[in-house]
Design a protein around this motif. Structure first.
Motif, PDB file in Angstrom:
ATOM      1  N   GLY A  49      79.925 -14.186 -17.049  1.00  0.00           N
ATOM      2  CA  GLY A  49      79.884 -13.105 -16.062  1.00  0.00           C
ATOM      3  C   GLY A  49      80.644 -13.402 -14.783  1.00  0.00           C
ATOM      4  O   GLY A  49      80.600 -12.615 -13.842  1.00  0.00           O
ATOM      5  N   THR A  50      81.323 -14.532 -14.730  1.00  0.00           N
ATOM      6  CA  THR A  50      82.143 -14.859 -13.564  1.00  0.00           C
ATOM      7  C   THR A  50      83.622 -14.629 -13.910  1.00  0.00           C
ATOM      8  O   THR A  50      83.970 -14.352 -15.049  1.00  0.00           O
ATOM      9  CB  THR A  50      81.937 -16.321 -13.128  1.00  0.00           C
ATOM     10  OG1 THR A  50      82.338 -17.179 -14.196  1.00  0.00           O
ATOM     11  CG2 THR A  50      80.484 -16.590 -12.754  1.00  0.00           C
ATOM     12  N   TYR A  51      84.461 -14.769 -12.899  1.00  0.00           N
ATOM     13  CA  TYR A  51      85.905 -14.631 -13.087  1.00  0.00           C
ATOM     14  C   TYR A  51      86.576 -15.938 -12.723  1.00  0.00           C
ATOM     15  O   TYR A  51      86.112 -16.663 -11.854  1.00  0.00           O
ATOM     16  CB  TYR A  51      86.469 -13.519 -12.188  1.00  0.00           C
ATOM     17  CG  TYR A  51      86.036 -12.141 -12.596  1.00  0.00           C
ATOM     18  CD1 TYR A  51      86.848 -11.345 -13.396  1.00  0.00           C
ATOM     19  CD2 TYR A  51      84.815 -11.633 -12.195  1.00  0.00           C
ATOM     20  CE1 TYR A  51      86.455 -10.071 -13.768  1.00  0.00           C
ATOM     21  CE2 TYR A  51      84.409 -10.365 -12.569  1.00  0.00           C
ATOM     22  CZ  TYR A  51      85.235  -9.592 -13.351  1.00  0.00           C
ATOM     23  OH  TYR A  51      84.846  -8.329 -13.724  1.00  0.00           O
ATOM     24  N   ARG A  52      87.706 -16.216 -13.374  1.00  0.00           N
ATOM     25  CA  ARG A  52      88.485 -17.419 -13.072  1.00  0.00           C
ATOM     26  C   ARG A  52      89.894 -17.003 -12.670  1.00  0.00           C
ATOM     27  O   ARG A  52      90.546 -16.207 -13.348  1.00  0.00           O
ATOM     28  CB  ARG A  52      88.558 -18.348 -14.271  1.00  0.00           C
ATOM     29  CG  ARG A  52      89.406 -19.599 -13.996  1.00  0.00           C
ATOM     30  CD  ARG A  52      89.423 -20.537 -15.166  1.00  0.00           C
ATOM     31  NE  ARG A  52      88.080 -20.966 -15.523  1.00  0.00           N
ATOM     32  CZ  ARG A  52      87.461 -22.031 -14.983  1.00  0.00           C
ATOM     33  NH1 ARG A  52      88.072 -22.749 -14.085  1.00  0.00           N
ATOM     34  NH2 ARG A  52      86.255 -22.358 -15.374  1.00  0.00           N
ATOM     35  N   TRP A  53      90.333 -17.569 -11.561  1.00  0.00           N
ATOM     36  CA  TRP A  53      91.694 -17.329 -11.071  1.00  0.00           C
ATOM     37  C   TRP A  53      92.192 -18.627 -10.463  1.00  0.00           C
ATOM     38  O   TRP A  53      91.577 -19.178  -9.557  1.00  0.00           O
ATOM     39  CB  TRP A  53      91.691 -16.213 -10.033  1.00  0.00           C
ATOM     40  CG  TRP A  53      93.016 -15.941  -9.415  1.00  0.00           C
ATOM     41  CD1 TRP A  53      94.145 -15.489 -10.033  1.00  0.00           C
ATOM     42  CD2 TRP A  53      93.353 -16.073  -8.033  1.00  0.00           C
ATOM     43  NE1 TRP A  53      95.157 -15.332  -9.134  1.00  0.00           N
ATOM     44  CE2 TRP A  53      94.697 -15.680  -7.879  1.00  0.00           C
ATOM     45  CE3 TRP A  53      92.653 -16.483  -6.901  1.00  0.00           C
ATOM     46  CZ2 TRP A  53      95.352 -15.691  -6.664  1.00  0.00           C
ATOM     47  CZ3 TRP A  53      93.306 -16.480  -5.685  1.00  0.00           C
ATOM     48  CH2 TRP A  53      94.642 -16.089  -5.581  1.00  0.00           C
ATOM     49  N   ASN A  54      93.267 -19.166 -10.995  1.00  0.00           N
ATOM     50  CA  ASN A  54      93.835 -20.414 -10.497  1.00  0.00           C
ATOM     51  C   ASN A  54      95.052 -20.130  -9.638  1.00  0.00           C
ATOM     52  O   ASN A  54      95.856 -19.257  -9.962  1.00  0.00           O
ATOM     53  CB  ASN A  54      94.246 -21.315 -11.665  1.00  0.00           C
ATOM     54  CG  ASN A  54      93.054 -21.773 -12.466  1.00  0.00           C
ATOM     55  OD1 ASN A  54      92.053 -22.183 -11.917  1.00  0.00           O
ATOM     56  ND2 ASN A  54      93.160 -21.674 -13.772  1.00  0.00           N
ATOM     57  N   ILE A  55      95.171 -20.872  -8.569  1.00  0.00           N
ATOM     58  CA  ILE A  55      96.354 -20.796  -7.712  1.00  0.00           C
ATOM     59  C   ILE A  55      97.263 -21.962  -8.075  1.00  0.00           C
ATOM     60  O   ILE A  55      96.842 -23.118  -8.043  1.00  0.00           O
ATOM     61  CB  ILE A  55      95.972 -20.878  -6.220  1.00  0.00           C
ATOM     62  CG1 ILE A  55      95.091 -19.687  -5.848  1.00  0.00           C
ATOM     63  CG2 ILE A  55      97.217 -20.938  -5.349  1.00  0.00           C
ATOM     64  CD1 ILE A  55      94.543 -19.759  -4.446  1.00  0.00           C
ATOM     65  N   TRP A  56      98.474 -21.635  -8.444  1.00  0.00           N
ATOM     66  CA  TRP A  56      99.478 -22.643  -8.780  1.00  0.00           C
ATOM     67  C   TRP A  56     100.546 -22.621  -7.693  1.00  0.00           C
ATOM     68  O   TRP A  56     101.124 -21.571  -7.404  1.00  0.00           O
ATOM     69  CB  TRP A  56     100.112 -22.344 -10.134  1.00  0.00           C
ATOM     70  CG  TRP A  56      99.171 -22.499 -11.273  1.00  0.00           C
ATOM     71  CD1 TRP A  56      98.279 -21.574 -11.731  1.00  0.00           C
ATOM     72  CD2 TRP A  56      98.999 -23.647 -12.079  1.00  0.00           C
ATOM     73  NE1 TRP A  56      97.564 -22.081 -12.778  1.00  0.00           N
ATOM     74  CE2 TRP A  56      97.986 -23.361 -13.023  1.00  0.00           C
ATOM     75  CE3 TRP A  56      99.602 -24.903 -12.098  1.00  0.00           C
ATOM     76  CZ2 TRP A  56      97.571 -24.284 -13.971  1.00  0.00           C
ATOM     77  CZ3 TRP A  56      99.188 -25.809 -13.059  1.00  0.00           C
ATOM     78  CH2 TRP A  56      98.185 -25.496 -13.969  1.00  0.00           C
ATOM     79  N   MET A  57     100.810 -23.766  -7.092  1.00  0.00           N
ATOM     80  CA  MET A  57     101.782 -23.849  -5.999  1.00  0.00           C
ATOM     81  C   MET A  57     103.187 -24.167  -6.504  1.00  0.00           C
ATOM     82  O   MET A  57     104.147 -24.005  -5.770  1.00  0.00           O
ATOM     83  CB  MET A  57     101.347 -24.909  -4.978  1.00  0.00           C
ATOM     84  CG  MET A  57     100.000 -24.618  -4.345  1.00  0.00           C
ATOM     85  SD  MET A  57      99.921 -23.037  -3.488  1.00  0.00           S
ATOM     86  CE  MET A  57     101.032 -23.331  -2.126  1.00  0.00           C
ATOM     87  N   GLN A  58     103.322 -24.607  -7.724  1.00  0.00           N
ATOM     88  CA  GLN A  58     104.622 -24.948  -8.293  1.00  0.00           C
ATOM     89  C   GLN A  58     104.591 -24.715  -9.797  1.00  0.00           C
ATOM     90  O   GLN A  58     103.568 -24.318 -10.336  1.00  0.00           O
ATOM     91  CB  GLN A  58     104.961 -26.414  -8.020  1.00  0.00           C
ATOM     92  CG  GLN A  58     105.134 -26.738  -6.568  1.00  0.00           C
ATOM     93  CD  GLN A  58     105.466 -28.211  -6.366  1.00  0.00           C
ATOM     94  OE1 GLN A  58     105.406 -29.030  -7.269  1.00  0.00           O
ATOM     95  NE2 GLN A  58     105.826 -28.552  -5.153  1.00  0.00           N
TER      96      GLN A  58
END
Length: 72
Positions: free
Chosen positions: A52-61
């Protein structure tokens, strides 16, 4: 949709981005998302996890780099 500002060690300037939930009914109508090339839009979409949660990754490169916006 939520706006996100990224501050990190080594960055001389903070970065601006946005995150969208994959099941948002207004996703297809987003003027912000429409500005992003279709092949890069996935970097701005949080996907549902099984609990029931969401996953979002921040990629800098790399080729997975999150789309960042310039605000003037």
């Amino acid at each position: 949709m939520a706006y996100v500002t990224v501050f990190a060690r080594g960055l001389t300037k903070h970065q601006f981005t946005a995150v969208f939930l994959e099941d948002d009914a207004t996703l297809a109508e987003s003027a912000i998302l429409a500005q992003v090339p279709a092949e890069r839009r996935d970097t701005l979409i949080a996907r549902k996890d099984g609990d029931g949660t969401y996953r979002w990754n921040i990629w800098m490169q790399t080729e997975k780099e999150t789309v960042f916006f310039d605000y003037r």
